[in-house]
Design a protein around this motif. Sequence first.
Motif: not given
Lengths: 337, 337
Positions: B317-330
Amino acid sequence: MGTIYDLAKITGFSITTVSKALNNYKDVSEKTRAKILQAAAEMDYLPNAHAQSLSTKKSWAIGVMFSEANEVGMKHPFFNGIIESFRHATEEHGYDLIFASRNLRNRDMSYLEHFKHRAVDGIVVICSDRMDEQVQELMQSDIPIVVVDMDSANCSVVYSDNTEGARMAVNYLYELGHRHIAHIAGDSSIDAGAARVKGYELAMQTLDLPIHPGYLVNAGFFSVEEGKQAMEKLLQLASPPTAVFVAGDQMAIGAIEAVHEHGLRVPEDISIIGYDDIEMIKYITPKLTTIRQDTDEIGEAAAELLIEQMTAKERRTERRVIPVTLIERASCAPVKK
Amino acid sequence: MGTIYDLAKITGFSITTVSKALNNYKDVSEKTRAKILQAAAEMDYLPNAHAQSLSTKKSWAIGVMFSEANEVGMKHPFFNGIIESFRHATEEHGYDLIFASRNLRNRDMSYLEHFKHRAVDGIVVICSDRMDEQVQELMQSDIPIVVVDMDSANCSVVYSDNTEGARMAVNYLYELGHRHIAHIAGDSSIDAGAARVKGYELAMQTLDLPIHPGYLVNAGFFSVEEGKQAMEKLLQLASPPTAVFVAGDQMAIGAIEAVHEHGLRVPEDISIIGYDDIEMIKYITPKLTTIRQDTDEIGEAAAELLIEQMTAKERRTERRVIPVTLIERASCAPVKK
DNA sequence: CCTCTTCCCGAAAGCGCTTTCGGTAATTTG
DNA sequence: CAAATTACCGAAAGCGCTTTCGGGAAGAGG
């Protein structure tokens, strides 16, 4: 979970009888069958698929070879529709799909080898690259197979009516008054690409329209970027087309981008019709008019052709070509006077 | 192809020795190993996977349970990215993926039953509906498992940092000067949906911004249509928001449609930021600014967690949380004065 | 030269299931 | 009532492979 032996012990019958009861043989009485079935239910018995396959030589598994081109795999917006429909259709007949890796422990092997190793009952290949050695190898094997989106004389195939689709596209543009119609083509090493240029040429000829120099541009492998570059070339021309038939929706998206970047509008300045009808084109601006390939129908047909072969346990060769339809949206307009 | 017996006959060794040679046991001399390997190559010998699995109790197969919601299956634009990356990662370790049907001959059975039947080494579930009985059953079994995009205390899970992503989105809008920020949310029966509204609320609170009545609207299950309807509601409001954080890209596409239909512009009149970064949003107008979930990373993490369990042959039982990134468009702009 | 290791190899059991081929008991037929 | 079917059931072989365990041969040590 237990095995068939446990079941035999519990019910007091032999494993032979248990097996027969489980498999609906007629030479076991209703009474004993009922007992056995109940015991099976109570102990959550499930037959072991490997053992079954081993002794019956039938695995109820279909090997899938999927497009590996540019790392898209299952993300391919057109192919994944086909595989999804194929999956549904085969599922109803009790088959599982297996996506084989090409690596057996340390050693790496071909798809064919892996499929033989897994003893699949049949193979479906959804990969438009006919030059791929792996595909060739699969097509020449003696395992039941169906290949999608590609033609071949010696195995079952299913694909869209590409030349007819191309004809429809050109005719549609013609009826809108266009006479300068170009074609952004997929590479002709890919059957679909080749068939569509053929359809384009045929239609132009039938309509008695000349194909101006530079009006037929090969855009390679159906990517957005390639479509964009192809359109650039068309726009460079001394007399650019007023309409272009693009052999794939993704390329069409690129084409539209190019038009926009040149300060022109779609469809006011230039009409564009695509091919495939992938999900996203309903959301771009303008919504893309396109030739729709019926992925549901293609997947089902493929399933049908493969299942036939698998139940007959012999390879067959049948060709199925699926009709396409024109979906009118907003990327084509009458030619401006 | 032949079996190990043929190989034994040809080389003159016992099947034991042949098997050992093939499996790199050390108690077979180099000379005989070489002979056997060569004979194997000559006759195109391939071990039968079913026989191997039967005797080793290891199938080198991973069962996949995929989203069944509204018939999308493998067409799901976000999940299919994950499965593709998962496939690559597991492939390298020699595992095959099997998409099980829920129907074994006549009888139909649960996914868990089918996976047991197939004796898979592990299971991956990519299906955000935690209420699904089938999913529950899988999570409670004792087969190694990893579930994606969903949280759970008693099995390994991997998902994006949804609350952080929501926070980033809100902060971004705040920095553009927006103070009237609404949220079009996914249903909170779905973990990702719930986590994002939580992040939204937290961020608003931290920024000391009020959540006006009607600014938090549940749009259900992430479809374009639902997103559109949700935006309609926001537009109805006495004082509509100047910016909205939408919990999914598909919903954002719908939201933009709604805005356009009201004769307003994105981002001039209203800013919109999405979530996921699916392929198509690069091609809509305006290109969507969004919070990117790293499907590659998610798939790889899932593969890693599962492989660990499978090699250890025990559930973890392991939890892995993956970081997110902001992608700037229009699709976002400074608030207009 | 004898004993002890080390190196190779194989017999056999086992994995869980299917299927052929008989054989006994029950039933029918003449 | 004897003979011929029919209905049920089981022994055993086989599917293709792995793995334990023991044994013979060759080399090492005294």
